[in-house]
Write an enzyme that holds these catalytic residues in place. Structure first.
Site, PDB file in Angstrom:
ATOM      1  N   ARG A   1      -4.187 -40.495 -17.947  1.00 37.86           N
ATOM      2  CA  ARG A   1      -4.117 -39.713 -16.651  1.00 37.86           C
ATOM      3  C   ARG A   1      -3.864 -38.447 -17.184  1.00 37.86           C
ATOM      4  O   ARG A   1      -3.913 -38.153 -18.568  1.00 37.86           O
ATOM      5  CB  ARG A   1      -2.882 -40.070 -16.131  1.00 37.86           C
ATOM      6  CG  ARG A   1      -3.275 -41.375 -14.931  1.00 37.86           C
ATOM      7  CD  ARG A   1      -3.887 -40.751 -13.783  1.00 37.86           C
ATOM      8  NE  ARG A   1      -2.921 -40.130 -12.871  1.00 37.86           N
ATOM      9  CZ  ARG A   1      -3.038 -39.020 -12.355  1.00 37.86           C
ATOM     10  NH1 ARG A   1      -4.159 -38.194 -12.501  1.00 37.86           N
ATOM     11  NH2 ARG A   1      -2.254 -38.349 -11.202  1.00 37.86           N
ATOM     12  N   GLY A   2      -4.029 -37.467 -16.406  1.00 39.57           N
ATOM     13  CA  GLY A   2      -3.607 -35.943 -16.683  1.00 39.57           C
ATOM     14  C   GLY A   2      -5.022 -35.390 -16.206  1.00 39.57           C
ATOM     15  O   GLY A   2      -6.212 -35.736 -15.837  1.00 39.57           O
ATOM     16  N   ASN A   3      -4.990 -33.913 -16.258  1.00 42.17           N
ATOM     17  CA  ASN A   3      -6.078 -33.054 -15.901  1.00 42.17           C
ATOM     18  C   ASN A   3      -6.895 -33.286 -17.080  1.00 42.17           C
ATOM     19  O   ASN A   3      -6.873 -33.685 -18.087  1.00 42.17           O
ATOM     20  CB  ASN A   3      -5.577 -31.669 -15.427  1.00 42.17           C
ATOM     21  CG  ASN A   3      -4.673 -31.056 -16.511  1.00 42.17           C
ATOM     22  OD1 ASN A   3      -5.054 -31.206 -17.872  1.00 42.17           O
ATOM     23  ND2 ASN A   3      -3.292 -30.608 -16.343  1.00 42.17           N
TER      24      ASN A   3
ATOM     25  N   CYS B   1      -9.416 -45.418  -3.612  1.00 42.07           N
ATOM     26  CA  CYS B   1      -9.168 -45.151  -5.100  1.00 42.07           C
ATOM     27  C   CYS B   1      -8.435 -46.435  -5.683  1.00 42.07           C
ATOM     28  O   CYS B   1      -8.428 -46.702  -6.963  1.00 42.07           O
ATOM     29  CB  CYS B   1      -8.408 -43.987  -5.438  1.00 42.07           C
ATOM     30  SG  CYS B   1      -6.765 -43.835  -5.198  1.00 42.07           S
TER      31      CYS B   1
ATOM     32  N   THR C   1      -5.641 -31.901 -20.425  1.00 37.41           N
ATOM     33  CA  THR C   1      -4.616 -32.821 -20.955  1.00 37.41           C
ATOM     34  C   THR C   1      -5.557 -34.246 -21.726  1.00 37.41           C
ATOM     35  O   THR C   1      -5.104 -34.668 -22.608  1.00 37.41           O
ATOM     36  CB  THR C   1      -3.767 -33.297 -20.127  1.00 37.41           C
ATOM     37  OG1 THR C   1      -3.102 -32.236 -19.279  1.00 37.41           O
ATOM     38  CG2 THR C   1      -2.755 -34.421 -20.322  1.00 37.41           C
ATOM     39  N   ARG C   2      -6.427 -34.782 -20.759  1.00 35.35           N
ATOM     40  CA  ARG C   2      -7.146 -35.940 -21.332  1.00 35.35           C
ATOM     41  C   ARG C   2      -7.902 -35.629 -22.802  1.00 35.35           C
ATOM     42  O   ARG C   2      -7.934 -36.200 -23.619  1.00 35.35           O
ATOM     43  CB  ARG C   2      -7.850 -36.647 -20.325  1.00 35.35           C
ATOM     44  CG  ARG C   2      -7.158 -37.349 -19.232  1.00 35.35           C
ATOM     45  CD  ARG C   2      -8.194 -37.937 -18.438  1.00 35.35           C
ATOM     46  NE  ARG C   2      -8.064 -36.997 -17.008  1.00 35.35           N
ATOM     47  CZ  ARG C   2      -9.047 -37.347 -15.987  1.00 35.35           C
ATOM     48  NH1 ARG C   2      -9.879 -38.521 -16.016  1.00 35.35           N
ATOM     49  NH2 ARG C   2      -8.856 -36.529 -14.808  1.00 35.35           N
TER      50      ARG C   2
ATOM     51  N   LYS D   1     -15.067 -36.080  -3.282  1.00 37.57           N
ATOM     52  CA  LYS D   1     -14.340 -37.581  -3.826  1.00 37.57           C
ATOM     53  C   LYS D   1     -12.987 -37.605  -3.334  1.00 37.57           C
ATOM     54  O   LYS D   1     -12.591 -38.597  -3.281  1.00 37.57           O
ATOM     55  CB  LYS D   1     -14.890 -37.827  -5.086  1.00 37.57           C
ATOM     56  CG  LYS D   1     -14.321 -37.215  -6.263  1.00 37.57           C
ATOM     57  CD  LYS D   1     -14.590 -37.771  -7.612  1.00 37.57           C
ATOM     58  CE  LYS D   1     -13.742 -37.137  -8.949  1.00 37.57           C
ATOM     59  NZ  LYS D   1     -14.282 -38.016  -9.758  1.00 37.57           N
ATOM     60  N   ASP D   2     -12.180 -36.479  -3.627  1.00 38.24           N
ATOM     61  CA  ASP D   2     -10.813 -36.439  -3.294  1.00 38.24           C
ATOM     62  C   ASP D   2     -10.374 -36.582  -1.748  1.00 38.24           C
ATOM     63  O   ASP D   2      -9.126 -36.777  -1.386  1.00 38.24           O
ATOM     64  CB  ASP D   2     -10.038 -35.195  -3.952  1.00 38.24           C
ATOM     65  CG  ASP D   2     -10.256 -35.225  -5.264  1.00 38.24           C
ATOM     66  OD1 ASP D   2     -10.266 -36.448  -5.930  1.00 38.24           O
ATOM     67  OD2 ASP D   2     -10.128 -34.224  -6.001  1.00 38.24           O
TER      68      ASP D   2
ATOM     69  N   SER E   1      -9.844 -44.457 -13.919  1.00 36.95           N
ATOM     70  CA  SER E   1     -10.767 -45.054 -12.464  1.00 36.95           C
ATOM     71  C   SER E   1     -10.971 -46.261 -12.698  1.00 36.95           C
ATOM     72  O   SER E   1     -11.422 -46.792 -13.469  1.00 36.95           O
ATOM     73  CB  SER E   1     -12.185 -44.166 -12.245  1.00 36.95           C
ATOM     74  OG  SER E   1     -12.935 -44.912 -11.493  1.00 36.95           O
ATOM     75  N   LEU E   2     -10.239 -46.951 -11.743  1.00 40.57           N
ATOM     76  CA  LEU E   2     -10.823 -48.570 -11.712  1.00 40.57           C
ATOM     77  C   LEU E   2     -12.100 -48.934 -11.492  1.00 40.57           C
ATOM     78  O   LEU E   2     -12.853 -49.851 -12.161  1.00 40.57           O
ATOM     79  CB  LEU E   2     -10.013 -49.064 -10.454  1.00 40.57           C
ATOM     80  CG  LEU E   2      -8.427 -49.318 -10.332  1.00 40.57           C
ATOM     81  CD1 LEU E   2      -8.257 -49.666  -9.073  1.00 40.57           C
ATOM     82  CD2 LEU E   2      -8.079 -50.020 -11.494  1.00 40.57           C
ATOM     83  N   ARG E   3     -12.759 -48.048 -10.691  1.00 42.69           N
ATOM     84  CA  ARG E   3     -14.468 -48.092 -10.677  1.00 42.69           C
ATOM     85  C   ARG E   3     -15.135 -47.967 -12.061  1.00 42.69           C
ATOM     86  O   ARG E   3     -16.161 -48.874 -12.318  1.00 42.69           O
ATOM     87  CB  ARG E   3     -15.014 -47.090  -9.478  1.00 42.69           C
ATOM     88  CG  ARG E   3     -16.527 -46.854  -9.503  1.00 42.69           C
ATOM     89  CD  ARG E   3     -16.892 -45.516  -8.611  1.00 42.69           C
ATOM     90  NE  ARG E   3     -16.304 -44.188  -9.467  1.00 42.69           N
ATOM     91  CZ  ARG E   3     -16.934 -43.609 -10.658  1.00 42.69           C
ATOM     92  NH1 ARG E   3     -18.080 -44.041 -11.028  1.00 42.69           N
ATOM     93  NH2 ARG E   3     -16.382 -42.764 -10.992  1.00 42.69           N
ATOM     94  N   ARG E   4     -14.988 -46.906 -12.697  1.00 40.09           N
ATOM     95  CA  ARG E   4     -15.500 -46.856 -14.039  1.00 40.09           C
ATOM     96  C   ARG E   4     -15.226 -48.188 -14.822  1.00 40.09           C
ATOM     97  O   ARG E   4     -15.949 -48.789 -15.561  1.00 40.09           O
ATOM     98  CB  ARG E   4     -15.064 -45.766 -14.631  1.00 40.09           C
ATOM     99  CG  ARG E   4     -15.529 -44.497 -14.098  1.00 40.09           C
ATOM    100  CD  ARG E   4     -14.895 -43.152 -14.554  1.00 40.09           C
ATOM    101  NE  ARG E   4     -15.469 -42.039 -13.824  1.00 40.09           N
ATOM    102  CZ  ARG E   4     -14.583 -40.735 -13.826  1.00 40.09           C
ATOM    103  NH1 ARG E   4     -13.564 -40.938 -14.222  1.00 40.09           N
ATOM    104  NH2 ARG E   4     -15.153 -39.867 -13.220  1.00 40.09           N
TER     105      ARG E   4
ATOM    106  N   THR F   1     -10.226 -44.311 -19.283  1.00 34.07           N
ATOM    107  CA  THR F   1     -10.450 -43.861 -18.010  1.00 34.07           C
ATOM    108  C   THR F   1      -9.522 -44.034 -17.088  1.00 34.07           C
ATOM    109  O   THR F   1      -8.506 -44.661 -17.038  1.00 34.07           O
ATOM    110  CB  THR F   1     -11.638 -44.652 -17.469  1.00 34.07           C
ATOM    111  OG1 THR F   1     -12.066 -44.218 -16.119  1.00 34.07           O
ATOM    112  CG2 THR F   1     -11.588 -46.116 -17.647  1.00 34.07           C
TER     113      THR F   1
END
Length: 686
Positions: free
Chosen positions: A492-494, A586, A497-498, A423-424, A472-475, A470
């Site tokens: 944000r963050g890995n 994205c 982190t989240r 997806k990236d 993600s705009l999609r979510r 989240t």
């Protein structure tokens, strides 16, 4: 029966000695000198923003994050036990006001003052059945409705009611036995309250929500003092008992798994999904309980931090004479007999175990099994997208954020293949590159991870106005439409982190993450709810791993092509063709769901406005007539949306690509271009 396993070892924590705060001018020797604990510490605990200590002089000390020590005289002689509530400013202590066996329990309200000291709201003698005996342990239920005290003679005294007031509680002997009580823990599950009791020789549990408190013996071996603890919901609130050979986990009605960890256990704690154990170092010589200042008399001990779910050791280090291990301010603190405090700060995922490394390891392991004579070297790299963690993905660029630096390394022949989350990867790769393999897809759906206070809930059952995080705009677009009573904010963050932001603060009731990433990291137990396609369609390529290579490197391309999973490839070709024809990315909400069944490929695709109020969604299908025996794919360098799949018939790949294009064309004819254009403009303006 437990087996002795060689667990993988990592260094997920950084160790440093806590230093005294710098002087008013920020300089001088203040910041370089190790902080010194008060002498004569007998007992420790933590909570409500402080480390708490009791000493041989009857004083209770508080050490806040500013490292400004304060104390008050709690007993005339000594403090022997402390229990700091985590959700209330209530401290329970046991100590002595006179010589002999005369332990007194005192309950302190830290928010109220009495002559400058915390207000003592209750005092009572800790004596079971009028028989003076030594207190061994104490625990308090977070509701303040139960307190349990264990004794060296095998008794347990239970106080039920408001433990802060004499008038509103009742005390009784709950348990009598022949062996010293070494550990106690309350477990709350819904409306059911259990009390675990462990002695040197057995383990039992009492159900306190039922009349007469029925008792069940769980095992016929126990543990020493401070060698038991209760896990958090990530390990299902299991009671952990550490013997000298094995560590056992218990539910209220049965024994669970056990782990073979050798060594004499001295201290056991649970910390944010980790089991922390301090054991005697078998290499050091025994010494007396009270050692002098001679370094040769120092008793060395090993502290290990275990991840039981993923079977690895997250940290291991040797300490001199550990007094206790406390958790506060998001870190672990190891107190040693020389008066020092050692901070163990957990590293973030970027510096410890990145999801990208796990994904790469899994692909390389598949290649190693197929090509036993080849040597594979893994080169760790980071990308721009990995480094910018304080801005929404939709605001800082497209998917090349996560791929550009890696493709540069491919182009310079510094590496021969790169592993990505599919997806990236953009749907159009730069000239000279191709996706040489797509591995079998992990669960592509999105998952909800709840704040610990919302354990067991779903998005539907969260209170109105609960905040969901989240990136993600999609979510966000879909979930705003599906759950209008909830609020959605960017996070944000890995992954690590989240999750830390979720667990350590009250900003979010839950966060939405890809189920595949959680599963690959070994954090599947954090998943509270999987979102089905009716709730939230997933991202193009989500859950699939892709191997990017140089398009003209036939040797490497042939090698990695063996990893192609045909069903995943065809589904992802359709998804990527749909995305490319829409000119999505994205920065706009585009979502899909695919399925291959009985040689029919089904694709559902949708586009959304940022707030989810406007959307278009449809489903199409096509026959791919695959798999077929003895039929190879194209022999040339034909790519389908950036994918080269020589092992899969061309007609099947063409059909999948055409399906994506046709569905995108259908949505465009219904107005998808306008929805996406407005979404992109609004996102750019935010």
């Amino acid at each position: 029966m437990a087996a002795y396993l060689q667990w993988r070892r990592f260094v997920f924590f950084d160790r440093e000695t806590v230093k005294e705060p710098a002087g008013p001018d920020g300089g001088g020797a203040g910041g370089a000198k190790p902080f010194a604990l008060p002498p004569g510490i007998t007992v420790c605990d933590s909570g409500r923003g402080s480390l708490v200590f009791g000493d041989m002089e009857g004083q209770i000390w508080f050490l806040p994050r500013s490292l400004q020590l304060s104390s008050f005289q709690a007993y005339k002689l000594r403090v022997t036990h402390l229990y700091q509530l985590k959700q209330h400013s209530i401290l329970a202590s046991v100590g002595e006001d006179e010589e002999g066996i005369n332990p007194l329990v005192k309950v302190w309200n830290l928010e109220k003052r009495d002559g400058g000291n915390p207000l003592c709201t209750r005092i009572f003698p800790a004596i079971p059945g009028n028989k003076p005996t030594v207190v061994s342990c104490i625990t308090v239920h977070e509701t303040l409705n139960f307190m349990a005290i264990g004794f060296a003679d095998g008794s347990v005294v239970l106080t039920k009611g408001d433990i802060t007031r004499d008038r509103h509680s009742k005390t009784q002997i709950l348990h009598e036995g022949n062996y010293p009580v070494t550990g106690l823990a309350f477990r709350q599950s819904g409306k059911i309250t259990h009390l675990f009791v462990v002695t040197t020789e057995n383990i039992q549990t009492y159900m306190l929500s039922v009349k007469d408190y029925p008792r069940l013996e769980l095992d016929t071996h126990g543990c020493g003092l401070r060698c038991s603890t209760l896990s958090d919901p990530s390990q299902d609130l299991q009671f952990i008992v550490a013997g000298n050979e094995c560590v056992y986990l218990y539910q209220p009605d049965e024994r669970g798994p056990c782990f073979a960890f050798e060594g004499q256990k001295l201290i056991v704690h649970w910390y944010r999904g980790y089991l922390v154990i301090v054991s005697k170092d078998r290499k050091s010589s025994p010494k007396s309980e009270f050692a002098g200042s001679d370094p040769q008399n120092s008793d060395k001990q090993i502290l290990n931090v275990y991840d039981l779910c993923n079977k690895f050791i997250a940290y291991s280090s040797v300490f001199d004479d550990v007094v206790d291990v406390l958790a506060e301010w998001g870190s672990l603190y190891v107190l040693t007999r020389d008066g020092k405090i050692h901070a163990l700060q957990e590293r973030d995922t970027q510096t410890k175990l990145e999801l990208a490394r796990i994904q790469t390891d899994s692909v390389v392991e598949m290649l190693r099994k197929r090509y036993l004579s080849l040597h594979f070297e893994i080169v760790a790299m980071s990308t721009t997208g990995d480094k910018i963690l304080d801005t929404a993905l939709s605001k800082i660029g497209e998917k090349s954020l996560f791929t550009k630096e890696l493709e540069n390394a491919l182009e310079r022949n510094e590496v021969d293949l790169v592993v990505h989350s599919l997806k990236d990867l953009p749907t159009s790769l730069p000239p000279g590159f191709t996706i040489g393999a797509i591995c079998k897809r992990e669960n592509p759906h999105d998952a909800v991870v709840f704040h610990p206070k919302n354990y067991g809930k779903t998005l539907n059952s969260l209170p109105e106005k609960s905040v969901i995080g989240t990136s993600s705009l999609r979510r966000a677009a879909q979930l705003k439409r599906r759950f209008p009573q909830l609020e959605f904010r960017d996070i944000r963050g890995n992954l690590n982190t989240r999750l830390k932001k979720l667990d350590e603060k009250d900003n979010f009731s839950a966060i939405i993450l890809a189920a595949a990433g959680l599963r690959r990291m070994g954090w599947e137990n954090r998943i509270g709810q999987i979102l089905n396609p009716e709730d939230c369609l997933y991202a193009v390529g989500q859950g699939a791993l892709a191997v990017e290579v140089r398009a003209r490197d036939e040797e490497i391309l042939d090698m990695v092509s063996a990893l192609h999973d045909a069903e995943t490839v065809l589904c992802c070709i359709a998804e990527r063709a749909f995305m490319r024809h829409l000119e999505g990315g994205c920065s706009v909400p585009v979502a899909v769901s695919t399925m291959l069944k009985d040689s029919q490929l089904y694709l559902t695709g949708a586009v959304y406005s940022l707030d989810g109020s406007d959307s278009l969604k449809d489903t199409m299908q096509t026959g791919v007539n695959y798999p077929q025996q003895n039929q190879e794919g194209p022999n040339d360098d034909t790519q389908y949306v950036g994918i080269t799949a020589k092992k899969i018939p061309r007609h099947a790949q063409e059909a999948a690509e055409n399906l994506g294009v046709e569905l995108a064309s259908l949505l465009l004819s219904k107005g998808a271009k306008h929805i996406l254009s407005v979404a992109r403009q609004l996102n750019d303006a935010r």
